[in-house]
Design a protein around this motif. Sequence first.
Motif, PDB file in Angstrom:
ATOM      1  N   TYR A  19      39.827 -35.944  75.592  1.00  0.00           N
ATOM      2  CA  TYR A  19      38.565 -35.246  75.333  1.00  0.00           C
ATOM      3  C   TYR A  19      38.144 -35.390  73.879  1.00  0.00           C
ATOM      4  O   TYR A  19      38.955 -35.626  72.988  1.00  0.00           O
ATOM      5  CB  TYR A  19      38.695 -33.754  75.679  1.00  0.00           C
ATOM      6  N   GLY A  20      36.837 -35.239  73.672  1.00  0.00           N
ATOM      7  CA  GLY A  20      36.268 -35.219  72.340  1.00  0.00           C
ATOM      8  C   GLY A  20      35.220 -34.122  72.251  1.00  0.00           C
ATOM      9  O   GLY A  20      34.948 -33.420  73.234  1.00  0.00           O
ATOM     10  N   TYR A  64      27.131 -26.237  73.778  1.00  0.00           N
ATOM     11  CA  TYR A  64      28.549 -25.901  73.676  1.00  0.00           C
ATOM     12  C   TYR A  64      28.836 -25.317  72.301  1.00  0.00           C
ATOM     13  O   TYR A  64      29.945 -25.399  71.802  1.00  0.00           O
ATOM     14  CB  TYR A  64      29.409 -27.155  73.879  1.00  0.00           C
ATOM     15  N   THR A  65      27.823 -24.728  71.674  1.00  0.00           N
ATOM     16  CA  THR A  65      27.974 -24.284  70.292  1.00  0.00           C
ATOM     17  C   THR A  65      27.690 -22.795  70.158  1.00  0.00           C
ATOM     18  O   THR A  65      27.053 -22.182  71.021  1.00  0.00           O
ATOM     19  CB  THR A  65      27.012 -25.050  69.371  1.00  0.00           C
ATOM     20  N   VAL A 114      33.932 -25.962  72.604  1.00  0.00           N
ATOM     21  CA  VAL A 114      34.815 -26.492  73.647  1.00  0.00           C
ATOM     22  C   VAL A 114      34.677 -28.012  73.700  1.00  0.00           C
ATOM     23  O   VAL A 114      33.739 -28.597  73.171  1.00  0.00           O
ATOM     24  CB  VAL A 114      34.456 -25.904  75.035  1.00  0.00           C
ATOM     25  N   ASP A 115      35.653 -28.651  74.352  1.00  0.00           N
ATOM     26  CA  ASP A 115      35.581 -30.087  74.576  1.00  0.00           C
ATOM     27  C   ASP A 115      34.410 -30.394  75.513  1.00  0.00           C
ATOM     28  O   ASP A 115      34.291 -29.785  76.575  1.00  0.00           O
ATOM     29  CB  ASP A 115      36.886 -30.592  75.207  1.00  0.00           C
ATOM     30  N   ASN A 116      33.575 -31.328  75.131  1.00  0.00           N
ATOM     31  CA  ASN A 116      32.414 -31.648  75.964  1.00  0.00           C
ATOM     32  C   ASN A 116      32.242 -33.136  76.201  1.00  0.00           C
ATOM     33  O   ASN A 116      31.224 -33.577  76.712  1.00  0.00           O
ATOM     34  CB  ASN A 116      31.135 -31.075  75.353  1.00  0.00           C
ATOM     35  N   ILE A 143      28.900 -32.208  82.126  1.00  0.00           N
ATOM     36  CA  ILE A 143      27.758 -31.395  82.545  1.00  0.00           C
ATOM     37  C   ILE A 143      28.290 -30.090  83.122  1.00  0.00           C
ATOM     38  O   ILE A 143      29.016 -30.103  84.130  1.00  0.00           O
ATOM     39  CB  ILE A 143      26.908 -32.126  83.595  1.00  0.00           C
ATOM     40  N   PRO A 144      27.971 -28.947  82.526  1.00  0.00           N
ATOM     41  CA  PRO A 144      28.450 -27.666  83.059  1.00  0.00           C
ATOM     42  C   PRO A 144      27.854 -27.389  84.428  1.00  0.00           C
ATOM     43  O   PRO A 144      26.733 -27.820  84.741  1.00  0.00           O
ATOM     44  CB  PRO A 144      27.958 -26.638  82.032  1.00  0.00           C
ATOM     45  N   GLY A 145      28.595 -26.659  85.242  1.00  0.00           N
ATOM     46  CA  GLY A 145      28.099 -26.282  86.547  1.00  0.00           C
ATOM     47  C   GLY A 145      27.014 -25.229  86.458  1.00  0.00           C
ATOM     48  O   GLY A 145      26.803 -24.598  85.419  1.00  0.00           O
TER      49      GLY A 145
END
Length: 353
Positions: free
Chosen positions: A117-118, A183-184, A192-194, A204-206
Motif C-alpha cells: 500500500y501507499g 482520506y484526509t 489511511v492507505d489509499n 474506492i471506498p464503499g
Amino acid sequence: MKTEYIILLLLLFAACRDQADLPDKDTRYPVSFTLPEIAVITRAAVAEETVLAAGEKVTIAAYNPNTKAFVAQTQYKVNASGTGLELDYSSDMFLSAGTYDFCAIVPGQTLTGDGRYGRIGPQVDALGSTTRAQMRSEATTIALDNLKHLASQITFTVRVVKDNTPITAFDVVQIEIEDMVTYTDDQGNVLVDNHRLPENELIIPGVGETERYTSIYIQNTAGNQTFDYYADDPDGRTGKHYNIQKKPLIVYPRTNGSFKANIRLNIAEGSNSPVETDVSAKINHLAFEPGKRYLFEVNYGWDFVKFTVTVSPWTTVNNDQGQVGSGEQEVSTSYSVDEWGNLVELGGDLGGA
C-alpha cells in the motif's frame, strides 16, 4: 564394462553441465529501469515536454506475479538532465532470475503494509504502471510501461445562454461538490492507505464508508480567482458572461452513485446590484474513471438552466477537427429546470464513467 563406465561418466558430465546452466535462486543480480515518460518524444522534429521533470521522485517495487507478495523496493528520481533515473538516497535493487511485476509509482514514497500500500495526498496527480518482465541471471535493464493517471479531474464552465440578455454581472462565487472521496483530516493529512499495489490503483471506498466521502469546494474570490471571466465566448460560440475554471480539480475515483454540485452565483440585471443566487445540480449514477477529465457546463437562461457533462481524455486532443476523433464524448442529456429563483435539482441519469 569399460564402455558402460564411459557412458556413465558422460551422463554424469551432462547432468553437471545442465545443473550449472540453471539460475541459482540464491544469486541476485542488479536491475535498472527506463521510463518512456522521461525520454524526450519528437513528432515532426518538434520536441514535446517530458511528463516527468528533473528531480521528480519515483518508487519502483517488485512483486511475485503469482502470489502478489512484495519482494523489494527502491527509490529513484529523474536526473538533472531529465534523461533517466538515478538512485535517490537508496541502493540498487538486486533480484534473482525470474518473472516479476514491477510497479512504478509517482510521487515516490515508502510503501506500507508489507509493501502492498501507499498514500496519495489530496490534489496530487498520482501516476502508476505495472510491468510484468523477466529478470535474467545477469544485470538486467527493465523497460517499464507508460505511466497512467490514477485520479480523475473535473472542470466547470458556467455561462449565460443568450447573447441578448439583460444580465450585466454573472460571476461564480463558489462551487461545492458533495460526496467526493477523501482520506484526509481538516489539515490535509492522509489518514489511511489509499493506494493498492501491485494493482497500482486508488482504493474506492464503499457506499457505506460515509467517513471517506466529503464535500470539496472550488472558491472564486478576489484573492483567489479560480475562474477566468469572459464577457463573450473566447472560442466564438454564442452566449455571454463565461466563467471558465482555470485549472482542473484533481479528484479521486468514486463509486457509481448520486452527488450534488451546489453553485453560488452573483447575478445583476441592468444597473441593479448583484444578488447572490444558489442552484443545486444533482448528478445521478456518475463515477470518475481514472485518467479522464469531466467537463461540467452550466448554461443559464432567463427561466431555465441546462446542465451537461462531457468526458474527455486527461489532456484534450486538438486535431483541428473539433470533437471528431478527439476522444470527447457527452455522457449526459440536457435537463431544463424552471423557477430558477428557487433551489432546483437536475434529475435523471447522467450515465456512468
